[in-house]
Design an enzyme around this catalytic site. Structure first.
Site, mmCIF file in Angstrom:
data_model
loop_
_atom_site.group_PDB
_atom_site.id
_atom_site.type_symbol
_atom_site.label_atom_id
_atom_site.label_comp_id
_atom_site.label_asym_id
_atom_site.label_seq_id
_atom_site.Cartn_x
_atom_site.Cartn_y
_atom_site.Cartn_z
ATOM 1 N N CYS A 52 0.864 -1.180 0.000
ATOM 2 C CA CYS A 52 0.000 0.000 0.000
ATOM 3 C C CYS A 52 0.899 1.229 0.000
ATOM 4 C CB CYS A 52 -0.880 -0.018 1.244
ATOM 5 S SG CYS A 52 -1.654 1.555 1.596
ATOM 6 N N CYS A 66 -2.921 7.634 -1.856
ATOM 7 C CA CYS A 66 -4.248 7.758 -2.485
ATOM 8 C C CYS A 66 -5.298 8.343 -1.554
ATOM 9 C CB CYS A 66 -4.744 6.395 -2.938
ATOM 10 S SG CYS A 66 -3.457 5.288 -3.446
ATOM 11 N N THR A 104 -3.932 5.137 7.204
ATOM 12 C CA THR A 104 -2.927 4.752 6.222
ATOM 13 C C THR A 104 -1.994 5.924 5.927
ATOM 14 O OG1 THR A 104 -4.437 3.173 5.234
ATOM 15 C CG2 THR A 104 -2.651 3.957 3.847
ATOM 16 N N GLU A 132 -0.067 1.875 9.104
ATOM 17 C CA GLU A 132 -1.297 2.378 9.701
ATOM 18 C C GLU A 132 -1.011 2.833 11.119
ATOM 19 O OE1 GLU A 132 -1.868 -0.266 7.490
ATOM 20 O OE2 GLU A 132 -3.133 0.968 6.184
ATOM 21 N N HIS A 187 -12.363 5.946 -2.953
ATOM 22 C CA HIS A 187 -11.378 4.984 -2.442
ATOM 23 C C HIS A 187 -11.740 3.556 -2.847
ATOM 24 C CE1 HIS A 187 -7.600 4.837 -0.502
ATOM 25 N NE2 HIS A 187 -7.964 3.900 0.345
ATOM 26 N N TYR A 197 -9.246 0.803 -5.141
ATOM 27 C CA TYR A 197 -8.891 -0.594 -4.909
ATOM 28 C C TYR A 197 -8.915 -1.425 -6.193
ATOM 29 C CZ TYR A 197 -8.539 -0.380 0.158
ATOM 30 O OH TYR A 197 -8.114 -0.123 1.433
ATOM 31 N N CYS A 203 -4.921 -0.349 -7.101
ATOM 32 C CA CYS A 203 -3.779 -0.726 -6.250
ATOM 33 C C CYS A 203 -3.726 -2.218 -5.982
ATOM 34 C CB CYS A 203 -3.793 0.068 -4.953
ATOM 35 S SG CYS A 203 -4.969 -0.502 -3.706
ATOM 36 N N GLU A 251 -6.698 -5.566 4.392
ATOM 37 C CA GLU A 251 -7.111 -4.247 3.904
ATOM 38 C C GLU A 251 -8.107 -4.392 2.752
ATOM 39 O OE1 GLU A 251 -4.367 -1.469 1.948
ATOM 40 O OE2 GLU A 251 -4.904 -0.075 3.528
HETATM 41 FE FE1 SF4 Z 1 -3.224 1.958 -0.014
HETATM 42 FE FE2 SF4 Z 1 -4.633 1.088 -2.081
HETATM 43 FE FE3 SF4 Z 1 -5.725 2.800 -0.324
HETATM 44 FE FE4 SF4 Z 1 -3.794 3.571 -2.052
HETATM 45 S S1 SF4 Z 1 -5.889 2.868 -2.562
HETATM 46 S S2 SF4 Z 1 -3.943 4.082 0.114
HETATM 47 S S3 SF4 Z 1 -2.519 1.770 -2.099
HETATM 48 S S4 SF4 Z 1 -5.066 0.689 0.065
HETATM 49 FE FE FE Z 2 -6.505 1.486 2.037
#
Ligand code: SF4
Ligand code: FE
Length: 491
Positions: free
Chosen positions: A100, A104, A191, A258, A293, A297, A300, A456
């Site tokens: 991660c 983001c 995060t 985190e 968000h 996902y 990422c 996560e």
């Molecule tokens: Fe982390 Fe994925 Fe959230 Fe970006 S989108 S902060 S990589 S979990």
């Molecule tokens: Fe996340």
């Protein structure tokens, strides 16, 4: 100001007075701490790739606020193409870090707060949108990393914020002054919090009139007076502190992060406030941030999945089973699952639309479907990875054993000799390479990196039930009933 280099980003963290605690103690040099540094390296990648001509087209973009070239992580999406490029950028970062990369949450909060503040001002004549634009211009000009902080501790889940025995269970205003507000509370599992220059705080649920003091959003520097973080543990994290154990760590370069972020009477000047009592807009801010968000996902986790699939294929090759049809079929299944997630990320982006404020938002139904699939498919991908790799990924002796000179055999064989003898598989593959790929998979499937890939995937950007509520709301069952009635001839 120009885009920061990775090194400039890391050095800029040293100038902050961020208060970090871990294992019950204050960590003074947290930038170089072996347990924290991989997560800093991970964010640094978002800077490094923006400097790389090969990726500059994806990683950088023209600011809608200033016209300057900025990092896409600080951008307000101006089209569906921007939304798609965001997902592609996140897949790339996932591929390069297998972790991660944290930045983001800030990008998603920028886009949610930008559009929501516009609509609050429209309804209330407030000036939050101007405040926010000024703040974001500062972020873009200085290429800052910002943590988007949403999840409150929530206390008794059956109770609203104002009903909690302890009012700090949700971030709230404790004092209103001429020049700003004073806030208390905390945000859980944040995060990239420690690595961020600033934080944007947002409410975590829809609120009613009685929750007015809890309906608050604002920006604040990470080293603000009264703010501090307690670092979150990850599985096998102390391996990072051992000497001669870099292979055992699995992914020694990168990692996620985190923390519990505490606000103990932090003063927020008026110019950094984006919501202050207009409780009916709390839900809009939450829904939009969560939507962005959940789209994220689909990028990422797919990039990280690419690395898991690659490692699984390597493990099969090193074990000498790569040609077995069952193994090939399992790899195909992993690819299928991973690309399905990518389809969802691209789909909710391509069906995006312009908000009243002018930036682009994803299709909320499809973004929630995307994240719902992410709560399932990485689990199956990991199950297949463990199936193909074999039990060695969790039973292998330590790196120190493989290099040990201690004699154990009757002919003078060392522990290292014995490990290298019995853990050799396919001809031409060193035991060290086999060790590396097995430990990497252990790390991804159930070690420190599993925080970012597995658990996560379940709870990040909201737990599965949160997506199901949104799917129910957006799924238009009534409209579908009408479709059936029309064709079946039901009046
Ligand atoms: Fe982390 Fe994925 Fe959230 Fe970006 S989108 S902060 S990589 S979990
Ligand atoms: Fe996340």
């Amino acid at each position: 100001m120009a885009l920061k280099t990775a090194q400039e980003y890391i050095e800029s963290l040293r100038t902050l007075k961020t208060r970090v605690y871990m294992f019950g103690e204050k960590i003074e040099n947290w930038v170089d701490h072996p347990m924290i540094r991989p997560s800093i390296n991970c964010v640094a990648m978002t800077y490094a790739l923006a400097q790389d001509p090969q990726y500059a087209g994806l990683m950088t973009v023209k600011s809608s606020l200033t016209g300057n070239t900025i990092n896409r992580f600080t951008h307000l999406h101006q089209s569906t193409e921007d939304l798609i490029n965001k997902v592609k950028m996140q897949r790339l970062l996932g591929q390069k870090t297998a972790s991660c990369f944290q930045r983001c949450v800030g990008m998603d909060s920028f886009n949610a707060v930008f559009s929501t503040t516009f609509e609050i001002d429209e309804a209330h004549g407030t000036h939050y949108h101007e405040n926010f634009k000024k703040f974001l211009t500062f972020v873009q000009d200085n290429d800052l990393t910002v943590d988007g902080a949403m999840t409150d501790p929530k206390g008794d889940r059956s109770k609203a914020p104002h009903d909690q025995a302890d009012p700090d269970m949700f971030v709230h205003v404790v004092e209103r002054r001429e020049d700003g507000i004073v806030v208390c509370g905390a945000k859980c599992h944040q995060t990239g919090s420690i690595n961020s220059h600033w934080h944007i705080f947002m409410p975590t649920i829809s609120m009613g009139e009685a929750d007015k003091d809890w309906a608050v959003s604002f920006a604040c520097p990470t080293d603000a007076e009264g703010m501090y973080m307690i670092y979150g543990r990850q599985s096998c994290d102390t391996r990072k502190m051992e000497e001669g154990a870099s292979i055992d760590v699995g992914n020694a370069k990168f990692g996620g992060q985190e923390a519990l972020v505490v606000l103990d009477h932090v003063f927020i000047p008026n110019e950094y406030i984006f919501l202050n009592g207009e409780y009916e807009f709390a839900g809009m801010m939450v829904e939009r941030f969560a939507g962005y968000h959940r789209q994220s996902y689909g990028g990422c986790k797919v990039g990280v999945g690419d690395v898991v699939i690659g490692a699984t294929a390597l493990a099969a090759e090193y074990n000498g089973v790569e040609k077995a049809s069952a193994v090939k079929d399992k790899l195909i299944e992993m690819l299928h699952l991973n690309e399905t997630l990518y389809c969802c990320g691209i789909a909710c982006s391509s069906q995006g639309f312009q908000t009243k404020a002018g930036n682009y938002q994803i299709d909320l139904l499809l973004a929630n479907v995307c994240k719902q699939n992410v709560t399932r498919f990485p689990y199956e991908i990991v199950r297949l990875a463990e199936d193909v790799a074999g039990g060695l990924m969790v039973t292998m002796p330590s790196q120190k054993d493989f290099t040990s000179d201690t004699v154990v055999g009757r002919n003078g064989e060392t522990i290292g000799d014995i490990c290298n003898k019995f853990f050799r598989a396919k001809d031409g593959v060193s035991t060290e390479d086999r060790q590396r790929v097995m430990r990497f998979l252990e790390n991804m499937c159930l070690g420190a990196a599993a925080v970012g890939y597995r658990t996560e995937s379940m709870h990040g950007a909201g737990s599965p039930q949160a997506q199901r509520i949104m799917i129910a709301r957006q799924g238009d069952i009534q409209g579908k009933k009408q479709l059936a009635k029309d064709i079946a001839g039901i009046q």
